[in-house]
Design a protein around this motif. Structure first.
Motif, PDB file in Angstrom:
ATOM      1  N   LEU A 181      -4.597   2.330  -9.106  1.00 13.99           N
ATOM      2  CA  LEU A 181      -3.634   2.820  -8.106  1.00 13.99           C
ATOM      3  C   LEU A 181      -3.992   2.297  -6.732  1.00 13.99           C
ATOM      4  N   GLU A 182      -2.956   2.008  -5.938  1.00 11.60           N
ATOM      5  CA  GLU A 182      -3.154   1.736  -4.526  1.00 11.60           C
ATOM      6  C   GLU A 182      -2.697   2.997  -3.812  1.00 11.60           C
ATOM      7  N   VAL A 183      -3.599   3.583  -3.056  1.00 10.00           N
ATOM      8  CA  VAL A 183      -3.264   4.804  -2.316  1.00 10.00           C
ATOM      9  C   VAL A 183      -2.966   4.388  -0.883  1.00 10.00           C
ATOM     10  N   VAL A 184      -1.725   4.584  -0.452  1.00 13.18           N
ATOM     11  CA  VAL A 184      -1.329   4.199   0.905  1.00 13.18           C
ATOM     12  C   VAL A 184      -1.192   5.463   1.751  1.00 13.18           C
ATOM     13  N   ILE A 185      -1.848   5.457   2.907  1.00  7.54           N
ATOM     14  CA  ILE A 185      -1.786   6.591   3.832  1.00  7.54           C
ATOM     15  C   ILE A 185      -1.071   6.090   5.077  1.00  7.54           C
ATOM     16  N   ARG A 186      -0.036   6.825   5.488  1.00  4.95           N
ATOM     17  CA  ARG A 186       0.776   6.379   6.636  1.00  4.95           C
ATOM     18  C   ARG A 186       0.785   7.440   7.733  1.00  4.95           C
ATOM     19  N   ASN A 187       0.590   6.959   8.961  1.00  3.30           N
ATOM     20  CA  ASN A 187       0.678   7.841  10.131  1.00  3.30           C
ATOM     21  C   ASN A 187       1.893   7.524  10.987  1.00  3.30           C
ATOM     22  N   ALA A 223       5.626   5.053  11.010  1.00  2.00           N
ATOM     23  CA  ALA A 223       6.539   4.283  10.157  1.00  2.00           C
ATOM     24  C   ALA A 223       6.370   2.788  10.411  1.00  2.00           C
ATOM     25  N   ALA A 224       6.197   2.039   9.329  1.00  2.00           N
ATOM     26  CA  ALA A 224       6.092   0.577   9.427  1.00  2.00           C
ATOM     27  C   ALA A 224       6.299   0.013   8.028  1.00  2.00           C
ATOM     28  N   GLY A 225       6.375  -1.306   7.942  1.00  2.00           N
ATOM     29  CA  GLY A 225       6.390  -1.989   6.660  1.00  2.00           C
ATOM     30  C   GLY A 225       7.437  -1.462   5.697  1.00  2.00           C
ATOM     31  N   SER A 226       7.018  -1.250   4.452  1.00  2.00           N
ATOM     32  CA  SER A 226       7.987  -0.905   3.407  1.00  2.00           C
ATOM     33  C   SER A 226       8.618   0.468   3.621  1.00  2.00           C
ATOM     34  N   LEU A 227       7.896   1.389   4.261  1.00  2.00           N
ATOM     35  CA  LEU A 227       8.490   2.718   4.499  1.00  2.00           C
ATOM     36  C   LEU A 227       9.627   2.611   5.516  1.00  2.00           C
ATOM     37  N   TYR A 253       1.585   6.492  -3.689  1.00  2.00           N
ATOM     38  CA  TYR A 253       0.797   5.840  -4.738  1.00  2.00           C
ATOM     39  C   TYR A 253       1.591   4.677  -5.313  1.00  2.00           C
ATOM     40  N   TYR A 254       0.884   3.578  -5.540  1.00  2.00           N
ATOM     41  CA  TYR A 254       1.493   2.406  -6.181  1.00  2.00           C
ATOM     42  C   TYR A 254       0.652   2.054  -7.404  1.00  2.00           C
ATOM     43  N   TYR A 255       1.334   1.692  -8.480  1.00  6.70           N
ATOM     44  CA  TYR A 255       0.629   1.304  -9.703  1.00  6.70           C
ATOM     45  C   TYR A 255       0.219  -0.158  -9.596  1.00  6.70           C
ATOM     46  N   VAL A 312      -2.002   2.677  11.941  1.00  7.67           N
ATOM     47  CA  VAL A 312      -0.610   2.909  11.558  1.00  7.67           C
ATOM     48  C   VAL A 312      -0.528   3.318  10.095  1.00  7.67           C
ATOM     49  N   ASP A 313      -1.131   2.519   9.237  1.00  7.07           N
ATOM     50  CA  ASP A 313      -1.202   2.832   7.803  1.00  7.07           C
ATOM     51  C   ASP A 313      -2.309   2.005   7.180  1.00  7.07           C
ATOM     52  N   PHE A 314      -2.693   2.348   5.965  1.00 11.07           N
ATOM     53  CA  PHE A 314      -3.717   1.567   5.264  1.00 11.07           C
ATOM     54  C   PHE A 314      -3.682   1.881   3.785  1.00 11.07           C
ATOM     55  N   LYS A 315      -4.343   1.021   3.035  1.00 14.14           N
ATOM     56  CA  LYS A 315      -4.361   1.147   1.567  1.00 14.14           C
ATOM     57  C   LYS A 315      -5.794   1.324   1.073  1.00 14.14           C
ATOM     58  N   LEU A 316      -5.996   2.267   0.188  1.00 12.85           N
ATOM     59  CA  LEU A 316      -7.329   2.487  -0.386  1.00 12.85           C
ATOM     60  C   LEU A 316      -7.289   2.323  -1.896  1.00 12.85           C
ATOM     61  N   PRO A 342      -8.632  -5.507   8.190  1.00 14.74           N
ATOM     62  CA  PRO A 342      -7.252  -5.772   8.648  1.00 14.74           C
ATOM     63  C   PRO A 342      -6.358  -6.355   7.554  1.00 14.74           C
ATOM     64  N   ASP A 343      -6.932  -6.700   6.389  1.00 18.03           N
ATOM     65  CA  ASP A 343      -6.104  -7.126   5.252  1.00 18.03           C
ATOM     66  C   ASP A 343      -5.314  -5.952   4.683  1.00 18.03           C
ATOM     67  N   ASN A 344      -5.902  -4.773   4.723  1.00 16.04           N
ATOM     68  CA  ASN A 344      -5.211  -3.635   4.103  1.00 16.04           C
ATOM     69  C   ASN A 344      -4.985  -2.446   5.036  1.00 16.04           C
ATOM     70  N   CYS A 345      -5.000  -2.734   6.335  1.00 15.68           N
ATOM     71  CA  CYS A 345      -4.657  -1.708   7.335  1.00 15.68           C
ATOM     72  C   CYS A 345      -3.610  -2.295   8.275  1.00 15.68           C
ATOM     73  N   ARG A 346      -2.801  -1.462   8.876  1.00 13.63           N
ATOM     74  CA  ARG A 346      -2.026  -1.906  10.031  1.00 13.63           C
ATOM     75  C   ARG A 346      -2.697  -1.313  11.261  1.00 13.63           C
ATOM     76  N   LEU A 347      -3.057  -2.190  12.197  1.00 16.20           N
ATOM     77  CA  LEU A 347      -3.773  -1.779  13.400  1.00 16.20           C
ATOM     78  C   LEU A 347      -3.018  -2.324  14.602  1.00 16.20           C
ATOM     79  N   PHE A 388      -0.017 -12.611   9.670  1.00 18.68           N
ATOM     80  CA  PHE A 388       0.121 -13.650   8.637  1.00 18.68           C
ATOM     81  C   PHE A 388       1.418 -13.444   7.847  1.00 18.68           C
ATOM     82  N   ARG A 389       1.662 -12.190   7.412  1.00 19.48           N
ATOM     83  CA  ARG A 389       2.860 -11.913   6.596  1.00 19.48           C
ATOM     84  C   ARG A 389       4.130 -12.347   7.320  1.00 19.48           C
ATOM     85  N   ARG A 390       4.174 -12.080   8.620  1.00 16.04           N
ATOM     86  CA  ARG A 390       5.410 -12.303   9.394  1.00 16.04           C
ATOM     87  C   ARG A 390       5.352 -13.544  10.275  1.00 16.04           C
TER      88      ARG A 390
HETATM   89  P1  TMP Z   1       3.621  -1.539   3.019  1.00 14.92           P
HETATM   90  O1  TMP Z   1       4.248  -0.963   4.228  1.00 14.92           O
HETATM   91  O2  TMP Z   1       3.937  -2.991   2.809  1.00 14.92           O
HETATM   92  O3  TMP Z   1       3.927  -0.729   1.779  1.00 14.92           O
HETATM   93  O4  TMP Z   1       2.043  -1.465   3.228  1.00 14.92           O
HETATM   94  C1  TMP Z   1       1.383  -0.268   3.543  1.00 14.92           C
HETATM   95  C2  TMP Z   1      -0.082  -0.539   3.831  1.00 14.92           C
HETATM   96  O5  TMP Z   1      -0.755  -0.975   2.666  1.00 14.92           O
HETATM   97  C3  TMP Z   1      -0.321  -1.631   4.878  1.00 14.92           C
HETATM   98  O6  TMP Z   1      -1.394  -1.222   5.717  1.00 14.92           O
HETATM   99  C4  TMP Z   1      -0.728  -2.837   4.082  1.00 14.92           C
HETATM  100  C5  TMP Z   1      -1.348  -2.266   2.842  1.00 14.92           C
HETATM  101  N1  TMP Z   1      -1.074  -3.036   1.648  1.00 14.92           N
HETATM  102  C6  TMP Z   1      -2.128  -3.602   0.927  1.00 14.92           C
HETATM  103  O7  TMP Z   1      -3.272  -3.474   1.302  1.00 14.92           O
HETATM  104  N2  TMP Z   1      -1.820  -4.294  -0.205  1.00 14.92           N
HETATM  105  C7  TMP Z   1      -0.562  -4.469  -0.670  1.00 14.92           C
HETATM  106  O8  TMP Z   1      -0.381  -5.116  -1.710  1.00 14.92           O
HETATM  107  C8  TMP Z   1       0.511  -3.887   0.083  1.00 14.92           C
HETATM  108  C9  TMP Z   1       1.934  -4.041  -0.376  1.00 14.92           C
HETATM  109  C10 TMP Z   1       0.201  -3.178   1.222  1.00 14.92           C
END
Ligand code: TMP
Length: 254
Positions: free
Chosen positions: A89-95, A97-101, A120-122, A174-178, A199-204, A218-220
């Motif tokens: 699971l990828e656990v995303v915590i958001r404070n 609004a950004a990205g996919s939300l 949660y993402y599978y 802003v948000d991050f993934k664990l 910074p690969d898996n957080c928004r700062l 990088f993404r954008r």
């Molecule tokens: P998201 O807004 O694209 O769903 O991303 C939420 C947060 O999770 C963001 O800080 C980036 C991180 N993330 C990863 O670390 N790996 C991923 O595959 C995705 C989609 C997001």
């Protein structure tokens, strides 16, 4: 070329067999991908910086009692970690609004959320990491209800702690993934924080200017990608000794 056995090759890291049973060596690459591998690139020095940033944050989290897989940093690009059974699971915590939300719910990026939101993402490259609910997770046995409770409690503590720590250096978390894993020790199982925090898996975002200092550059295609990673490390006081020029580091593994 290393003769160490490669256990797992992922987009931004390689896991090698560790020096003792139950350990792994986590090697940080400069490779970057986005949108489930559709966009590929290199961020020079990223591996060296993420190794340091993740070490720093995992050690700090360890100090407040968060169990993590981190043991110690070995060199510029490698750290020793405990071998865990990764919960898929990828656990995303958001404070904020950004990205996919922001996109999915039509909420303007930058809107402060009324409270922290956990998603949660599978973990499945073939399926593009679909979002799942607690019902899916427990019904399909990806995690037991008590494991989920533990992950949720840890995620909220981690969020509170990191929000404060980063705010102290002028960064808005802003948000991050664990990712979490199961660690088996003396017949007992513990849920521990695994993977990396960088910074690969957080928004700062810079607190004052709102400038993005993370992988969204990088993404954008926002430019100054390397500089953003360096700035985060600099603010945390952990730029490699030789400064940015030292960032490529020895490429012992590849
Ligand atoms: P998201 O807004 O694209 O769903 O991303 C939420 C947060 O999770 C963001 O800080 C980036 C991180 N993330 C990863 O670390 N790996 C991923 O595959 C995705 C989609 C997001």
């Amino acid at each position: 070329m290393s003769r160490r056995r490669r256990i797992y090759d992922c987009k931004a890291k390689v896991l090698f067999e560790g020096p003792e049973p139950g350990t792994l060596v986590q090697y940080f690459k400069d490779d970057a991908t986005a949108f489930n591998n559709q966009k590929k690139g290199t961020i020079t020095g990223k591996g060296v910086l993420n190794n340091r940033i993740s070490e720093y944050l995992m050690v700090k989290l360890g100090e407040i009692g968060i169990p993590t897989h981190f043991v110690r940093r070995l060199n510029m690009r490698e750290q020793l970690v405990r071998e865990v059974e990764i919960i898929p699971l990828e656990v995303v915590i958001r404070n904020v609004a950004a990205g996919s939300l922001a996109k999915r719910l039509g909420i303007a990026e930058g809107t402060q959320l009324p409270r922290s939101i956990i998603e949660y993402y599978y973990k499945s490259d073939e399926l593009g990491d679909p979002m799942v609910s607690e019902e899916h997770i427990t019904a399909f046995n990806w995690a037991m209800p008590q494991d989920l409770d533990e992950m949720l409690a840890l995620s909220l503590r981690i969020n509170d702690f990191l929000t404060g720590l980063l705010l102290g250096v002028g960064l808005r978390l802003v948000d991050f993934k664990l990712e979490f894993g199961r660690l088996y020790e003396n017949e007992e199982m513990r849920i521990v924080l695994a993977d990396e925090i960088s910074p690969d898996n957080c928004r700062l975002w810079d607190v004052k200017t709102g400038e993005k200092l993370d992988k969204d550059r990088f993404r954008r295609d926002l430019g100054n990608v390397e500089e953003a990673y360096q700035e985060v490390a600099r603010r945390l006081g952990i730029l490699p000794e030789g400064g940015p020029r030292d960032m490529k580091g020895p490429s012992t593994m590849q």
